[in-house]
Design an enzyme around this catalytic site. Sequence first.
Site, PDB file in Angstrom:
ATOM      1  N   TYR A   1      36.133  20.390  53.648  1.00 61.83           N
ATOM      2  CA  TYR A   1      37.011  19.144  53.224  1.00 61.83           C
ATOM      3  C   TYR A   1      37.002  18.665  51.701  1.00 61.83           C
ATOM      4  O   TYR A   1      38.082  18.208  51.073  1.00 61.83           O
ATOM      5  CB  TYR A   1      36.236  18.081  54.186  1.00 61.83           C
TER       6      TYR A   1
ATOM      7  N   GLY B   1      40.628  36.671  26.562  1.00 58.04           N
ATOM      8  CA  GLY B   1      40.762  35.950  27.685  1.00 58.04           C
ATOM      9  C   GLY B   1      40.211  34.452  27.540  1.00 58.04           C
ATOM     10  O   GLY B   1      39.389  34.148  26.357  1.00 58.04           O
TER      11      GLY B   1
ATOM     12  N   GLU C   1      46.527  33.293  25.430  1.00 59.02           N
ATOM     13  CA  GLU C   1      45.639  34.132  24.877  1.00 59.02           C
ATOM     14  C   GLU C   1      46.089  35.046  24.121  1.00 59.02           C
ATOM     15  O   GLU C   1      45.452  35.276  22.887  1.00 59.02           O
ATOM     16  CB  GLU C   1      44.734  34.602  25.948  1.00 59.02           C
TER      17      GLU C   1
ATOM     18  N   GLU D   1      45.220  35.647  20.036  1.00 53.08           N
ATOM     19  CA  GLU D   1      44.438  36.818  19.542  1.00 53.08           C
ATOM     20  C   GLU D   1      45.086  37.766  18.771  1.00 53.08           C
ATOM     21  O   GLU D   1      44.701  38.351  17.825  1.00 53.08           O
ATOM     22  CB  GLU D   1      43.783  37.426  20.674  1.00 53.08           C
TER      23      GLU D   1
ATOM     24  N   PRO E   1      30.606  37.706  42.629  1.00 50.41           N
ATOM     25  CA  PRO E   1      29.711  36.683  42.653  1.00 50.41           C
ATOM     26  C   PRO E   1      28.914  36.694  41.319  1.00 50.41           C
ATOM     27  O   PRO E   1      28.721  35.799  40.537  1.00 50.41           O
ATOM     28  CB  PRO E   1      28.786  36.527  43.722  1.00 50.41           C
ATOM     29  N   ASP E   2      28.557  37.998  40.918  1.00 50.59           N
ATOM     30  CA  ASP E   2      27.528  37.983  39.868  1.00 50.59           C
ATOM     31  C   ASP E   2      28.296  38.625  38.646  1.00 50.59           C
ATOM     32  O   ASP E   2      27.665  39.309  37.615  1.00 50.59           O
ATOM     33  CB  ASP E   2      26.321  39.043  40.273  1.00 50.59           C
TER      34      ASP E   2
ATOM     35  N   GLU F   1      39.090  38.421  15.685  1.00 51.63           N
ATOM     36  CA  GLU F   1      38.302  39.467  15.828  1.00 51.63           C
ATOM     37  C   GLU F   1      38.968  40.468  16.714  1.00 51.63           C
ATOM     38  O   GLU F   1      38.476  41.611  16.936  1.00 51.63           O
ATOM     39  CB  GLU F   1      36.826  39.206  16.382  1.00 51.63           C
TER      40      GLU F   1
END
Lengths: 250, 250
Positions: free
Chosen positions: A10, A54, A70, A74, A96-97, A127
């Site tokens: 919810y 990014g 982006e 750059e 997830p990691d 850069e």
Amino acid sequence: MNEQDFLAAYDPRAYPAVAVTVDVVALTIRDGAAHLLLIRRGEQPHAGLWALPGGFVRPDEDLVAAARRELAEETGLDGEPLRRVHVEQLASYGAPDRDPRMRIVSIAHLAFAPDLPDATAGTDADEAVWVPVAELTNRQLAFDHGQIVADGLERARAKLEYTPLATRFLAPEFTIGELRAVYETVWGHQLHAGNFHRKVLSVPGFVESTGASTERGGTRGGPRARLYRAGDARLLHPALLRPAREETVR
Amino acid sequence: MNEQDFLAAYDPRAYPAVAVTVDVVALTIRDGAAHLLLIRRGEQPHAGLWALPGGFVRPDEDLVAAARRELAEETGLDGEPLRRVHVEQLASYGAPDRDPRMRIVSIAHLAFAPDLPDATAGTDADEAVWVPVAELTNRQLAFDHGQIVADGLERARAKLEYTPLATRFLAPEFTIGELRAVYETVWGHQLHAGNFHRKVLSVPGFVESTGASTERGGTRGGPRARLYRAGDARLLHPALLRPAREETVR
DNA sequence: TCGGTCACTCTCATTTAGAGAACATCTCGA
DNA sequence: TCGAGATGTTCTCTAAATGAGAGTGACCGA
């Protein structure tokens, strides 16, 4: 479904925050070699490694718009030159990691740009550097950017088969030989000049003649070549197929 | 760059929260017609409209895993039958106003499933229904799900050209005629039976013979057909190309 | 038993791709 | 200035792939 999941159904704010970023695999062809726009990271994690340009998607911004912004920031590109760059969504990466700081889902984009002058110092383009793709093998990129680049390159190879996007690597007017060089660079092997010529001219809407020719012949000789510009086709039919690559098939 | 943007470059939490969801365009073929898994929305916004199954990505979950979970929850599928369903990422949708409640970026996925028994009542698969795709024309879907479905169908048509994924709509063993029916349904036109047969058997790794044949002929007559199973190819080479569709090219 | 359907194979014409070469035009260095 | 070498463009010939049509025989349902 535990209680957290139940609540989150919810109200997503019951979950830890997720951030959404865009990353850009920007490709160009310079000196006959594919180049990729990279930034050297100044901060942790992965400080010192190369990474894709990014950043976070802003609240009022579409995904592709964020990628274009982006890219503009750059490269220092703007206006008409920026408009000539092709940008499309590539894929999303959300393991997830993949970022140790927090859950970050990145919407990767793929860009095809003509050979551009290097970003002038003094702009935001601190850069960002065009790095030859060939130098990337075995070089470590930050986060999962190595995988993103690999996916982007494969997508680029496939796109050249069935879209006229190869022209986006070139100036508005180009020769068939220059177009062939794009294919050879991206696909990584030589093509038969005569057959390529025949094929390009036979696909409806791929290129249209300007009527003009180059001012001079090639630097190493040869006659002046006729100039073409991109036609109105969005898909090539029949497509220009790469020779079979047995190994990738199975 | 305003102050909020500046801060956000360092801490995304300076921006309003963004939620990440997955949506699933799940396709199957039933009674010779393409069907799509839909849910009737019970709550605002868009209460009463049909919508794609989907939900929030959980903190420890990969994107494709989230899509598979949603699919499992809505269909009641599990174990081996679920494993036979092909799920791949389709594209991401993140227009700022696509959901009126908050900024939601949805990672859409595309699923190909064999014809499954309807989800049994009593499971979590409350409201999910397989709806014929033909009935969707002009019918309004919630949010931008109409666009997502259109993109998914186009991707499906393209995927059948150069991958063997058509087999994922069928049981593990199938006849060439059944495979042809999949192509005819997804592409929306008849194919030449003889030429299709020749082509399928000539593409390396598309199908492999089981040696067996069907127990009976077709319901309307005809001999027993040989049975095949999916081969080990991940890409079809040379591809099975759709006939030209002039209108979509320009 | 018969008409109709369908799997599977085959033939033939057409299209497309691969390979090689001819030929003219141009650049560059001798 | 001339000639070697490179390149653009077109052609030819061959092989491969595709489209269309038809034949054969197994099988179903009436």
